[in-house]
Design an enzyme around this catalytic site. Structure first.
Site, PDB file in Angstrom:
ATOM      1  N   GLU A 152       0.836  -1.207   0.000  1.00 22.04           N
ATOM      2  CA  GLU A 152       0.000   0.000   0.000  1.00 22.04           C
ATOM      3  C   GLU A 152       0.874   1.261   0.000  1.00 22.04           C
ATOM      4  O   GLU A 152       0.587   2.232  -0.692  1.00 22.04           O
ATOM      5  CB  GLU A 152      -0.919  -0.037   1.231  1.00 22.04           C
ATOM      6  CG  GLU A 152      -1.708   1.222   1.498  1.00 22.04           C
ATOM      7  CD  GLU A 152      -1.478   1.731   2.912  1.00 22.04           C
ATOM      8  OE1 GLU A 152      -0.964   2.855   3.037  1.00 22.04           O
ATOM      9  OE2 GLU A 152      -1.794   1.013   3.876  1.00 22.04           O
ATOM     10  N   GLU A 227      10.358   1.257   1.826  1.00 20.43           N
ATOM     11  CA  GLU A 227       9.068   1.279   2.510  1.00 20.43           C
ATOM     12  C   GLU A 227       8.900   0.083   3.453  1.00 20.43           C
ATOM     13  O   GLU A 227       8.225   0.189   4.467  1.00 20.43           O
ATOM     14  CB  GLU A 227       7.922   1.290   1.489  1.00 20.43           C
ATOM     15  CG  GLU A 227       7.896   2.524   0.608  1.00 20.43           C
ATOM     16  CD  GLU A 227       7.698   3.825   1.397  1.00 20.43           C
ATOM     17  OE1 GLU A 227       6.934   3.820   2.373  1.00 20.43           O
ATOM     18  OE2 GLU A 227       8.343   4.839   1.020  1.00 20.43           O
TER      19      GLU A 227
HETATM   20 ZN   LIG Z   1       1.474   2.664   6.939  1.00 16.94          ZN
END
Ligand SMILES: [Zn+2]
Length: 1086
Positions: A152, A227
């Site tokens: 995401e 990330e």
């Molecule tokens: Zn997050």
């Protein structure tokens, strides 16, 4: 249970824009009815971390200029109009499969299927200009590596059509979005955007669609490393560490006992389906995730055949389909196995015991601690019962009935089950809070935190006993009437705050759609409500059988005990270190060198900006698309007797009257200020001269849509003295204006302030809430602390909501244990009332259409006439400036048991930097947050968030980081800001984007109640429309020179005026002192 939905970004920009505190609707958090609330029931950490735009005072008051003509709630009673033009059976590869007029939302709802891929679209047509789009994928997990969460974050880091580092950040910088974020649920991933500007809206949709279907992260391992996780090693001699944005975000989540509790509950309730894992990622498991698994997950689930799309608003329906088909047509239909398995119901109740990381025993906040009912909450347990209610979908009327039941038992502090838990004094605060239907099967969770572990069984027994009682006795007619009115009001008002209405509706529909159930039924509550009301009116036993079937006789029940373990934090750190040592030992020389060179390569990549040419791929509006003049809120001002003022805002509100009455707090002496928040709560939570607490709460529920009382404080530019008010805020149907004002009068004038037991509960609840808050949102405590050193408004805010307040509350908890102490507190509460309530200087602010406003005027006059003309106990002169409220200037480490840090640094640009406000400041502040700070603190540093905040009223400029692995490195990044700004030479295109992005904040979309409230705040702060126009002109003409001027202004933060306050753990704070003796003072908080 509170399901965890997480999102991508930390607060830096869009997350929270409105400065309007929502009236805490009694029913607002009851999810079973899918009431139109902003966050639903899940403890959301958005892709953007909780925002901190509301530093002490109403920082956004001067900026919240208004876009014209928000579309108000669609009239509920309107007859079904003919389908609008533009509805077609077939277009752009889609076929219309269903069409219905939904009167509840004044909307035509169309459902299409994409012929080639089978993708489904719900296309909602109405007059709401706040257009919303979303795409949702089902993403169940088989482990706790956090793949969907990392994905995401990652898909928004560059894509085929937008080959730059972070299109998401570019959109935050340059779009007019009214919503931009992404969420990961336990079983799905959701990408929503919203905008009122049609071109901007389609730009956002295009970037999001390209991101989910063609992201760079599946071919570029570096995005995954940034990330998700990677080994970091600057040189071979240093210790190996883990870095990664999600890794640190989740370390923050795992440091919060509240979050741990809800995770344990979810896993205990669902031992055999996907919910037994953590889709957000367990920091101990995240480093087991491989890039291959990550790629495979995207390939499997991010496919049109596994997608559900949503459009909502006043744009052209066929255009939506054309846009979608542009992305879908290159895919082929295929089966995707993503269904969420049902958890079979268990036949025996179970008990699950887990542990959370607590502070060292008996040393809370430098007190002696550990006294019963007093300190030592950190040593207490979380205890509660949880059920899965069903293994088959419930019909709409059962859902509605359970929602009512939930509200009746728990919806207000006076509701019997909640009240029984509070009155028991077995714990400090209620947790769980009833029904949660965010997952496939609805659940019910209820318990207490701050419980002595020896009392755990008593909590369970109390809940069960009370349920049996309620099943036998039912609820009073007055309670039922209040519940019906409250829930109906909330459904009809559809007030989603700063959250787009289209997104709120989407989340409701998706809650069924994602499980292959009918999404339309979620939008149509009118018939079920009518039928349920007639059933209630018939007087049968509606609730008893529900309590038996779904709770008492339901054996799928888990008792969860979450116990403190003061050794756990150290054990987690040691385990991580051992794992890293093991990894390092297994590495050969060449492997180590590879890690070092990878670390450097990643950093270099992160530090290299996209070229201006590359950035032009992000579509942007033109400056000419932005209105040149401010939008004014219609305001009629009227001077009333004895110095009171009436403000009226003629806006269409669908027959709802919104009302605020503001009373100047200046007459209250400084020593009483920390008691004001509890005074405000006491007004509605102890009953009045003629009614009990329960009766008062029911009257509020029957007559209004909610009433709340709270303090409001803000600095005023150019003045030492802040504005500070106590506000009473409420809403009711226009015809009930007099009832609402009668209630407000009774609450203010005759509320009892003498219920010692209730007061003690509120103190314990406040204390527990703040202690959780400092762990999960330490940045706001750090920033408030700094504000209290440099502005009187900041000091007042800190005394009523920061660490000073927590210290006060801890003392208060002890004080009210003795009768003598309580008598003194009671006298102080009355002293606040005596100094506060007067017509002189009172301001009443009304928002509704003109007819409703006119009808309310005589009730307002009666209300004011009941107040004393001048307060009998008003202090002779305000003593705030001379009473030591301002904190001494110091750098501090506030230590708590946590695995992550919150680092703030600040100075006052007016007092310390000689800065004079220019509208360009908003542009530069936003730009700095979205570029330098985002890149250094988040991307390179691995923190979940890094941002800055400029309060144009007080002059405070504050850097903050959120869930940050670093301390001194982050401060170094802050200190580089001014030079970064000075070195910029923005192209005309970049400058335009920065200006437009800022205008998006300034013109933030507001529902009518928020418009009226903003106008009130501007009135209180003396912000005129002329000044707003001046700032707007300055924003629109921002130049490169302004960036340099602002850089000079913030030099003072790096220089001798700047101070640092961090929330961190004691070990890390001590290490800083070894490196930099005298750098800060250590203050143990937990
Ligand atoms: Zn997050």
């Amino acid at each position: 249970m509170s399901t965890v939905k997480r999102g991508l970004a930390s607060a830096s920009a869009g997350a929270v824009r409105s400065s309007v505190p929502a009236v805490p609707l009694p029913g607002a958090s009851r999810p079973m009815l899918r009431l139109p609330t902003a966050g639903g029931s899940f403890a959301a950490s958005g892709l953007l971390a909780p925002a901190l735009r509301r530093l002490p005072g109403a920082a956004s008051a001067g900026r919240a200029a208004l876009r014209c003509l928000a579309s108000a709630a669609p009239a509920v009673a309107a007859a079904a109009p003919a389908p609008p033009a533009g509805v077609v059976q077939k277009a752009h590869g889609f076929t219309l499969t269903r069409q219905q007029y939904v009167k509840e939302y004044g909307s035509h709802v169309l459902m299409y299927t994409h012929d080639k891929t089978g993708a489904e679209v719900i296309s909602v047509l109405n007059t709401d200009e706040n257009k919303t789009f979303g795409v949702v994928f089902r993403t169940p997990v088989d482990d706790s590596t956090g793949i969907p969460h990392i994905l995401e974050h990652s898909v928004l880091c560059g894509s085929r059509k937008y080959p730059i580092k972070e299109p998401f950040v570019e959109l935050m910088k340059s779009s007019l979005n009214t919503f931009l974020n992404a969420f990961t649920y336990p079983d799905r991933t959701c990408y929503p955007v919203a905008s009122t500007n049609t071109q901007d809206f389609y730009n956002l949709v295009d970037v999001y669609l390209d991101a989910v279907f063609h992201p760079r992260c599946v071919s570029d391992r570096r995005v995954f490393e940034q990330e998700g996780w990677h080994y970091e090693l600057d040189n071979k001699e240093e210790p190996l560490t883990y870095k990664g944005v999600v890794f640190n975000e989740m370390k923050g989540v795992y440091s919060s006992p509240d979050s741990v509790y809800y995770r344990v509950v979810q896993q205990a309730l669902f031992p055999s389906n996907t919910y037994r894992h953590d889709s957000g990622g367990d920091p101990e498991v995240i480093p087991k995730l491989t890039f291959q698994q990550f790629q495979d997950f995207h390939a499997k689930y991010y496919h049109p055949s596994n997608a559900r799309f949503w459009f909502y608003g006043d744009d052209e329906p066929v255009k939506r389909l054309a846009l979608l088909d542009g992305f879908l047509s290159e895919f082929e239909r295929r089966p995707v196995d993503s269904a969420v398995a049902t958890q079979a119901l268990m036949h025996e109740p179970r008990t699950v015991t887990e542990y959370y990381a607590a502070g060292a025993a008996g040393e809370e906040g430098g007190e002696e601690g550990g006294a019963p009912g007093g300190g030592g909450e950190a040593q207490k347990a979380y205890v509660g019962l949880s059920w899965v209610l069903s293994d088959t979908p419930l019909d709409v009327e059962t859902e509605l009935a359970l929602g009512f039941l939930d509200y009746l038992m728990l919806g207000t502090p006076a509701a019997p089950l909640r009240k029984a838990l509070n009155d028991s004094r077995l714990g400090a605060a209620v947790i769980g809070g009833g029904i949660d239907d965010d997952l496939k099967q609805p659940c019910f969770t209820l318990g207490l935190k701050g419980v002595d572990p020896a009392d755990a069984d008593k909590v369970d027994a109390l809940i069960l006993t009370k349920l049996r009682e309620l099943a036998a006795s039912g609820f009073s007619a007055s309670a039922i009437e209040a519940a019906v009115n409250t829930i109906e009001f909330s459904l009809r008002e559809n007030n989603t705050g700063s959250f787009p209405r289209g997104l709120s509706l989407m989340l409701r529909a998706v809650g069924a759609w994602i499980y292959d159930q009918d999404p339309f039924t979620q939008m149509q509550w009118e018939d079920a409500l009518a039928s349920f009301k007639s059933k209630l009116a018939a007087g049968g036993d509606v609730f008893g059988p529900l309590i038996h079937k779904y709770l008492l006789d339901n054996t799928h029940r888990v008792a969860v005990r979450l116990l403190p373990d003061s050794a756990k934090a150290a054990a987690i750190e040691a385990a991580e270190k051992a794992e890293l040592d093991r990894a390092r030992a297994a590495m050969k020389e060449a492997d180590l060198e590879a890690v070092v060179s990878n670390t450097h390569a990643l950093k270099e990549l992160q530090e290299t900006p996209d070229s201006p040419e590359a950035l032009t791929c992000i579509p942007a509006l033109k400056l000419s698309d932005i209105p040149k003049t401010i939008t004014k809120v219609p305001t009629a001002s009227k001077a009333l007797a004895d110095g009171a003022t009436l403000l009226g805002h003629d806006l269409f509100t669908n027959d709802v009257l919104y009302l605020e009455a503001a009373f100047d707090l200046q007459a209250v002496p400084a020593r009483l200020l920390p008691l004001v928040p509890l005074f405000c709560r006491s007004l509605t939570q102890m009953g009045t001269a003629t009614e009990s607490f329960v009766e008062l709460t029911e009257r509020i529920g029957r007559k209004t849509g909610g009433i709340s009382v709270y303090p409001f404080t803000s600095a005023v530019r150019g003045a030492e003295q802040p504005v500070s008010y106590v506000m009473i805020r409420g809403k009711a149907m226009g015809g009930k204006a007099a009832d609402m004002l009668d209630l407000m009068r009774d609450v203010l004038l005759t509320a009892r302030l003498d219920d010692k037991a209730r007061f003690g509960q509120m103190v314990a609840e406040t204390k527990a809430g703040m202690e959780s808050g400092i762990i999960s949102g330490g940045h706001s405590y750090a920033a408030k602390r700094l504000g209290a050193q440099r502005s009187l408004a900041g000091a007042v805010g800190e005394a009523m909501g920061g660490l000073s307040y927590l210290e006060y509350i801890r003392q208060l908890a002890k004080k009210v244990e003795s009768e003598e102490g309580w008598q003194a507190v009671k006298a102080d509460l009355e002293a606040i009332r005596g100094a506060l309530l007067q017509r002189k200087g009172a301001i009443v602010n009304l928002t509704a259409d003109n007819a409703t406003l006119a009808a309310a005027e005589s009730a307002v006059a009666d209300f004011l006439a009941a107040l004393p003309a001048a307060a009998p106990a008003a202090a002779a002169a305000n003593d705030w400036a001379t009473s030591g409220l301002l904190l001494p200037r110091a750098s501090e480490a506030l230590t708590v048991p946590t695995q992550v840090n919150y680092v703030a640094k600040a100075a006052n640009l007016y007092a310390d930097g000689g800065y004079e406000l220019q509208g360009s400041a908003y542009v530069v502040e936003k730009y700095l947050g979205n570029t330098w700070l985002w890149d250094r603190v988040r991307v390179v540093g691995g923190a979940y968030g890094g941002f800055c905040s400029f309060d144009s009223h007080s002059g405070m400029f504050t850097y903050m980081s959120y869930r940050d692995p670093n301390l001194l490195d982050t401060i170094e990044s802050y200190d580089g800001s001014a030079d970064y700004l000075r070195g910029l030479d923005l192209s005309a295109d970049e400058l335009t984007k920065a200006i437009i992005g800022t205008m998006g904040d300034i013109d933030a979309y507001q529902l009518p109640d928020a418009k009226g409230y903003s106008a009130l705040v501007r009135h209180l702060l003396g912000v005129t429309d002329d000044e707003r126009q001046l700032r707007r002109d300055q924003i629109l003409s921002t130049s490169n020179k302004d960036f340099k001027t602002f850089a000079d202004a913030i030099d003072c933060v790096r220089g001798s005026a700047g101070r640092v306050v961090a929330v961190t753990n004691a070990e890390k704070a001590g290490k800083v002192l070894e490196e930099k003796p005298g750098f800060w003072e250590l203050k143990k908080v937990l």
